[in-house]
Structures are given as C-alpha cells and as structure tokens.
Enzyme design. Sequence first.
Site, PDB file in Angstrom:
ATOM      1  N   LYS A  99      44.594  51.070  12.843  1.00  0.00           N
ATOM      2  CA  LYS A  99      43.470  51.902  13.250  1.00  0.00           C
ATOM      3  C   LYS A  99      42.390  51.668  12.206  1.00  0.00           C
ATOM      4  O   LYS A  99      42.539  52.019  11.036  1.00  0.00           O
ATOM      5  CB  LYS A  99      43.842  53.376  13.315  1.00  0.00           C
ATOM      6  CG  LYS A  99      42.663  54.237  13.764  1.00  0.00           C
ATOM      7  CD  LYS A  99      42.901  55.717  13.582  1.00  0.00           C
ATOM      8  CE  LYS A  99      41.597  56.470  13.869  1.00  0.00           C
ATOM      9  NZ  LYS A  99      41.680  57.896  13.489  1.00  0.00           N
ATOM     10  N   GLY A 160      37.349  66.552  12.703  1.00  0.00           N
ATOM     11  CA  GLY A 160      37.627  67.908  12.247  1.00  0.00           C
ATOM     12  C   GLY A 160      36.635  68.957  12.690  1.00  0.00           C
ATOM     13  O   GLY A 160      36.773  70.124  12.321  1.00  0.00           O
ATOM     14  N   ALA A 187      38.849  62.037  17.528  1.00  0.00           N
ATOM     15  CA  ALA A 187      38.073  62.902  16.615  1.00  0.00           C
ATOM     16  C   ALA A 187      37.226  63.913  17.364  1.00  0.00           C
ATOM     17  O   ALA A 187      36.627  63.615  18.396  1.00  0.00           O
ATOM     18  CB  ALA A 187      37.182  62.087  15.682  1.00  0.00           C
ATOM     19  N   GLY A 188      37.206  65.136  16.817  1.00  0.00           N
ATOM     20  CA  GLY A 188      36.380  66.202  17.357  1.00  0.00           C
ATOM     21  C   GLY A 188      37.051  67.060  18.405  1.00  0.00           C
ATOM     22  O   GLY A 188      36.468  68.036  18.887  1.00  0.00           O
ATOM     23  N   THR A 210      43.845  67.481  13.329  1.00  0.00           N
ATOM     24  CA  THR A 210      43.502  68.783  12.763  1.00  0.00           C
ATOM     25  C   THR A 210      43.756  69.935  13.723  1.00  0.00           C
ATOM     26  O   THR A 210      44.226  71.004  13.312  1.00  0.00           O
ATOM     27  CB  THR A 210      42.023  68.792  12.321  1.00  0.00           C
ATOM     28  OG1 THR A 210      41.771  67.647  11.507  1.00  0.00           O
ATOM     29  CG2 THR A 210      41.699  70.041  11.530  1.00  0.00           C
TER      30      THR A 210
END
Length: 263
Positions: A99, A160, A187-188, A210
């Site tokens: 990644k 995050g 992400a997000g 997260t």
Amino acid sequence: MNDPVKFYDKEFSSRLLIGTALYPSPKIMQDAIRASASQIVTVSVRRETAGGKTGDAFWSLIRELGVTVLPNTAGCKSVREAVTTAKLARELFGTSWIKLEVIADDETLQPDVIGLVEAATLLIKDGFEVFPYCTEDLSVAQRLVDAGCRVVMPWAAPIGSAKGITNRDALKLMRARLPEITLVVDAGIGAPSHAAHALELGFDAVLLNTAVAKAENPVAMANAFRMAIEAGRTGYLAGLMDARDFASPSTPVVGTPFWHAVS
C-alpha cells in the site's frame, strides 16, 4: 452470495480491508478483525521494524488470524523513502503487495500525487503490485493506471476525519471511467453508513482503521461495518433507483377504486 473481489490475481470474499493500529489492546485488535470478517489487514512497516520483542509479538498475533498482509509505507514523505520502505516490506513480509503512501502535508495527510505516481512507476518496474493511496482526482487515478496499477485507493476524506464521502460526484466519475480497475475507498470513513455508501456507488471495497479501533466497542463496530458493506454491495447489484427532483407517488392514483358506504 458468491461475489468475490479481485486484487491483482487473488480473489477474496470480504470487501472490507482493515488496519491494525490504535486498538486498546492486542486482543481487542484480534477480536475486531475476526468480527469484521476481513481477509486483508494493513500493517505499517515502520511499526514492524521498530525492533525487539514487541515487533515479534505483534507479527505473531497477525499470523494467528490467518489473513493476508498488506504492508504500507505510512509516514513516507518522499519518493526515495517510500520506495526504500516498500523494498524493506517485501523482505520482511515476503510479499510483492504494497500500500503506497507518499504524504505531502502533515496536517491533512494529503497524498503527494506527483511523488505517488513516480514511486508507483518505480515499484511496478521492480515487480511490486501497488495499492496507491490517492485523492479523488480522476487524472491522478488515470496516471496510476497508466503506470501499471490495477488497484487504486482514493480517499473519501482526510485520514481519521470520519467525514465520509465528501466528493461523491468525483468518486462516481472515477468509477465510471475506470470500470476494469479495482477501486477501494480508503480514509475518512467514520460510520457504517459511509462504507455502505461507497459500495452503493460501485466501489469494490473499503479500507478503514480509526472508525473501528477508536469506537467505544471496536468488536461491535467491526461487525457493523461488515454488515454495512454487505448491504451496500447487495444494493448496488440489485440496482438502485436514481434520485429525483420531484415527488412520485408509490401508490398510483389512476384507476384507484373509491369505496362508498351503502346506507
């Protein structure tokens, strides 16, 4: 439902990729990953190379799960650093998967898209199968595909942030323009509904960390994401109706009988 997702030449039944950082304890991490039914976990190369017994113990926990490891170059800020870290990961984990992250800004953790394309090009020439973390910019995704990436991982929002998909139209366009590429929203993502939304748009999978690791109950949250992703994918395959700007009655009024009381 037999609907596997393909990452390069490997097929998986789960469309949820999950990270291994930030959990309250190693046991909770293991339990959450099992509850998610994820078959691919991301591992920071920097964490693994921190050294000593801690790294060995962590790696033992991952092996116990029987999952596929996707090492990442988290924290790398230059092409040279990312390429060097990727090569270390290949030696450490025995995999050509990486990644790829090349970070441009410390506050937003936004990818350096120019460096990302350069690093991906170098790694693919060296035999790597690259999973690049990028923005939702279609031109960047196309350059990564041109470089040889068969997986592209655009963000929904900054890492995050838990905002969910902030540029739906751009992601929808990317899906339409890259129909043969495995696309992963990375992400997000902050809620199961965000993950379902990504799958409803036709994305192949979601990667998150997260939202599960920092939940009050990470194990329950991991299970919630598992179900949300299954629901989103099923809805996409079933054929979602298009949104409208006007009302449309669900019960037709033409030909509807009217009943009159007879005295």
